[in-house]
Design a protein around this motif. Structure first.
Motif, PDB file in Angstrom:
ATOM      1  N   TYR A 142     -24.381 -52.350-154.690  1.00 54.23           N
ATOM      2  CA  TYR A 142     -23.803 -51.028-154.961  1.00 54.23           C
ATOM      3  C   TYR A 142     -24.686 -49.922-154.387  1.00 54.23           C
ATOM      4  N   PHE A 171     -15.644 -51.569-156.573  1.00 55.40           N
ATOM      5  CA  PHE A 171     -16.794 -52.273-157.116  1.00 55.40           C
ATOM      6  C   PHE A 171     -16.480 -52.906-158.470  1.00 55.40           C
ATOM      7  N   PRO A 306     -24.647 -47.726-161.065  1.00 57.09           N
ATOM      8  CA  PRO A 306     -24.114 -49.098-161.163  1.00 57.09           C
ATOM      9  C   PRO A 306     -23.823 -49.554-162.586  1.00 57.09           C
TER      10      PRO A 306
END
Length: 395
Positions: A142, A171, A306
């Protein structure tokens, strides 16, 4: 005049194998030789041949890698780590010459000893690298891809919030399918394709928050370029961004857009012609690349952290799982209720009524005739009460 290196070079596939044996990425090898990553990639694919001093240094380095590989093979069987090809965009923040890709982090690629140090006379077993957890490998991927993907999604859609949402959803999908993504040859391309698909979805036009346009860029030149990009069809826009913006080759662009190479070439040609028709100074692909990079870098687009993406993806997965369970339970309950209330034997329906034959239809009373009127008057003139009515009249 350039000359070929004195040391013979191995075949292109052997060059890549030797680099991977030394646990080096293309960018790290390019930094050692003082060339670009694209040059090393062309040498390993066989499109170009190394020449001059760079070629000699490259051949000596490959020979050194081969000697180390032979020494290592005498002790333990050769284990070559799979290093994914680096196709990350150049629209990211300033990069250092040597960087480790998330795939190398996830697969624990150990950097080889620098060339300036002498190889040990006896092989010494290296200490095992600490294993990365799936969350750490995902965070590395990420951090490597998200900043560039947000800028690329903005060039595709012209919307800042949609660009962030596209990267976040991509993601989240990658985290849900992490075993599949971690084993992919190029996880960055996997996530980029998912982000592009979500950003270019036609269903966004029906969402209330995306019905009105966002404020354009501040610079007039950037506004014109973004308007030209958004006027292209989605397939042309995506092909132009991948080839001239990200810097992928034509075969890689065709593979990522799920098109043939001639079709991708035609889309790229028409997209360049459309851009050059409104901006004649962007006929050069290098200048177009520079302008796209500048346009993407001018916007302050930041992706969430993230852990936020991972927790959001887990919450979304739990929500849809519970929704699917609730829907299944509702169907089972409706089926059970139907079986419980349904009749257990056949009951014939009541037949509809039938008309009786031979009965004349009722007619409505009409006007009286002259005879009926005279009879009616005569009856009214006769005595209606008294015994006279019962006594017969003598004639």
């Amino acid at each position: 005049m350039t000359q070929s290196p004195a040391t013979p070079l191995p075949p292109p596939k052997e060059r890549r194998r030797l680099r991977e044996t030394a646990s080096l990425t293309q960018a790290q090898l390019a930094a050692r030789l003082g060339v670009s990553r694209q040059t090393v990639r062309a040498w390993e694919s066989g499109r170009t041949a190394p020449r001059g001093t760079k070629g000699e240094a490259y051949s000596r380095l490959l020979a050194d890698f081969a000697e180390r590989s032979e020494v290592t093979t005498e002790v333990t069987p050769e284990m070559t780590p799979e290093v994914a090809s680096e196709t990350a965009s150049e629209m990211t923040a300033p990069q250092t010459p040597e960087h480790v890709t998330p795939v190398s982090l996830a697969k624990e690629v150990v950097v080889a000893v620098p060339q300036t140090q002498a190889a040990p006379s006896s092989p010494v077993p290296a200490a095992p690298a600490p294993a990365l957890t799936p969350a750490q490998a995902f965070d590395a991927l990420y951090a490597f891809c998200a900043p560039a993907l947000v800028r690329q999604a903005f060039l595709l859609t012209g919307r800042r919030e949609l660009a962030r949402e596209s990267v976040e959803r991509a993601f989240q999908l990658a985290w849900q399918r992490w075993p599949e993504v971690a084993r992919d040859r190029d996880p960055a391309s996997w996530v980029r394709a998912a982000a592009y698909e979500y950003a270019l979805s036609p269903w966004h036009r029906f969402r209330p928050r995306y019905r009105h346009p966002e404020p354009p860029p501040a610079a007039p030149a950037d506004r014109v370029l973004l308007d030209v990009m958004l006027s292209l069809p989605p397939s042309y826009r995506r092909t132009l961004l991948l080839h001239d913006g990200v810097g992928l080759g034509l075969p890689e662009t065709a593979a990522e857009t799920e098109a043939s190479t001639p079709a991708a070439a035609g889309r790229l040609l028409h997209a360049r012609q459309a851009v050059a028709a409104r901006l004649p100074d962007l006929t050069d692909p290098a200048e177009l690349h520079r302008r796209l990079t500048a346009l993407a870098s001018a916007e302050r687009l930041r992706a969430p952290r993230p852990p936020v993406v991972r927790s959001g993806g887990e919450r979304r997965a739990r929500f849809w799982t519970r929704a699917a369970i609730a829907f299944t339970v509702a169907i089972i309950g409706a089926t059970a209720l139907t079986l419980r209330t349904a009749p257990t034997q056949y009951e014939p329906p009541v037949p509809p009524g039938e008309a009786v034959q031979g009965v004349p239809p009722r007619s409505a009373p009409g006007p009286l005739s002259e005879e009926e009127l005279s009879l009616k008057a005569k009856l009214r003139s006769e005595t209606a009460h008294g015994p006279e009515r019962l006594v017969p009249r003598a004639e």
